[in-house]
Scaffold this motif. Structure first.
Motif, PDB file in Angstrom:
ATOM      1  N   ILE A  42       9.963   3.013  -1.989  1.00 52.47           N
ATOM      2  CA  ILE A  42       9.114   2.225  -2.887  1.00 52.47           C
ATOM      3  C   ILE A  42       9.976   1.525  -3.936  1.00 52.47           C
ATOM      4  O   ILE A  42       9.789   0.333  -4.230  1.00 52.47           O
ATOM      5  CB  ILE A  42       8.068   3.132  -3.567  1.00 52.47           C
ATOM      6  N   SER A  88      10.452  -2.468  -4.441  1.00 47.95           N
ATOM      7  CA  SER A  88      10.157  -3.058  -5.749  1.00 47.95           C
ATOM      8  C   SER A  88      11.312  -3.925  -6.227  1.00 47.95           C
ATOM      9  O   SER A  88      11.107  -5.026  -6.763  1.00 47.95           O
ATOM     10  CB  SER A  88       9.858  -1.950  -6.759  1.00 47.95           C
ATOM     11  N   VAL A  96       4.367  -2.157  -4.797  1.00 49.90           N
ATOM     12  CA  VAL A  96       3.590  -1.158  -4.050  1.00 49.90           C
ATOM     13  C   VAL A  96       2.511  -0.586  -4.959  1.00 49.90           C
ATOM     14  O   VAL A  96       2.779  -0.232  -6.113  1.00 49.90           O
ATOM     15  CB  VAL A  96       4.489  -0.020  -3.522  1.00 49.90           C
ATOM     16  N   THR A 122      -0.374   2.540  -4.731  1.00 52.72           N
ATOM     17  CA  THR A 122      -0.783   3.676  -3.916  1.00 52.72           C
ATOM     18  C   THR A 122      -2.300   3.829  -3.932  1.00 52.72           C
ATOM     19  O   THR A 122      -2.962   3.507  -4.921  1.00 52.72           O
ATOM     20  CB  THR A 122      -0.128   4.980  -4.396  1.00 52.72           C
ATOM     21  N   ARG A 157       5.974   2.601  -8.144  1.00 52.36           N
ATOM     22  CA  ARG A 157       4.707   1.992  -7.731  1.00 52.36           C
ATOM     23  C   ARG A 157       3.958   1.470  -8.962  1.00 52.36           C
ATOM     24  O   ARG A 157       4.049   2.039 -10.052  1.00 52.36           O
ATOM     25  CB  ARG A 157       3.888   2.997  -6.927  1.00 52.36           C
TER      26      ARG A 157
END
Length: 338
Positions: free
Chosen positions: A137, A141, A147, A149, A159
């Motif tokens: 992740i 990024s 991302v 979740t 995230r």
């Protein structure tokens, strides 16, 4: 609401200059740009959402969605939400690519790599809780692929946001229900999906902590895992009841509820208080039959639609979600309201 024209008049520049500053298009004198941005901030300028969305049509955005595929019918409702939102986003030339994987670390890493290779602009992910997934992740990024979740979260990652149930609170709620719905001393077994899925471990943590702090009459006997598989759940639950005949309550903290309930019925035990999660059709039937005392639900349709909403907004406006946690409702269902 402030307009570009008002900002231009106060800054003493043209509207074209303001537009270039606010949208980071073209060279503008740094002193002028700073003045424009300060005025825009002071006036709480918000860009025209319609204009941004129309501009997004030219970008042909792609959003990847990676969900678990364990046979748990709960995710059918999540997919329904994803498909509903994907149809809407299609009107803005934004396509949604869907991948399903099991509780398998390498399979999820491979799925994330495939999505990146397909040129997605962002990924919605139900993460396998492992440092390598968190690292992936972070890697995405850094490459400009955000991302978000959904359904379950992951620790120590970059995230942007999480959409789903507050599973710790759900576990606490299960403990409270078991206390209310049981008589005398309670000897509870816990049946979970996987220790590598954060939502499962968070439910158990909430349950254990609440029992320890508030309900000394509840004794946790044992915890088993079933990989969200109905057959594995049947065998494991039957074995658990055979090894611990004192068990008079069960908490299903993940999928495999139907298989576990079938094992309870096969054992001839109708004196067991069962608390489960979600209301897939088979779970609903078990509640209606009185096999399950209560089930705790988590709005799966929202877990399919809202992450795509947040991701699309992020990709089109460049703004991160206003908050990190977007919790769904902890929804208790019994026979009378299922």
């Amino acid at each position: 609401m402030a307009t570009i024209k008002e900002i231009a008049e106060l800054a003493g520049v043209s509207r074209g200059t303001v537009d270039r500053v606010l949208n980071n298009r073209g060279a503008v004198n740094p002193k002028t740009a700073r003045k424009v941005l300060e005025i825009a901030q002071a006036l709480d300028y918000k860009p025209n959402r319609a204009g941004i969305v129309l501009a997004a049509q030219k970008k042909n955005l792609k959003i990847g969605v990676i969900l678990f595929d364990t046979g748990n019918p709960f995710f059918n409702d999540v997919i329904e939400g994803v498909n509903k939102k994907a149809e809407e986003l299609g009107g803005y030339n934004c396509s949604v690519l869907i991948s399903r994987v099991g509780f398998d670390l390498q399979a999820q890493l491979d799925a994330m790599d495939r999505m990146a290779a397909q040129g997605v602009n962002g990924i919605v992910l139900s993460p396998y809780n492992d440092p390598l997934i968190a690292g992936k992740i972070n890697e995405l990024s850094e490459k400009g692929i955000p991302v978000i979740t959904t359904n379950t979260d992951i620790e120590n990652s970059a995230r942007l946001a999480y959409v789903g149930c507050n599973f710790y609170r759900s576990g606490e709620t299960a403990a409270g229900l078991m206390h209310l719905m049981s008589d005398g001393e309670v000897y509870a077994g816990i049946i979970s999906g996987s220790s590598k899925v954060l939502c499962h471990t968070d439910r158990i943590a909430g349950f254990r902590d609440r029992v320890q702090s508030h309900y000394p009459g509840i004794h946790i006997v044992d915890t088993i895992e079933n990989s969200d598989d109905e057959f594995e759940s049947y065998d494991g639950t039957l074995r658990l009841l055979g090894e611990h005949p004192e068990i008079n309550a069960l908490y299903f903290a993940a999928g495999g509820v139907y298989g576990g309930c079938r094992a309870v019925l096969a054992s001839g035990r109708r004196d067991i208080t069962i608390i489960s999660c979600d209301k897939v059709p088979t779970t609903r039937d078990m509640v209606l039959q009185g096999v399950i005392a209560a089930t705790i639900c988590q709005q799966p349709l929202i877990q399919g639609t809202r992450p795509l909403d947040l991701m699309f907004s992020c990709l089109t406006t460049g703004e991160k979600p206003e908050k990190e946690y977007h919790y769904t409702t902890v929804d208790i269902r019994i026979r009378e309201n299922i």
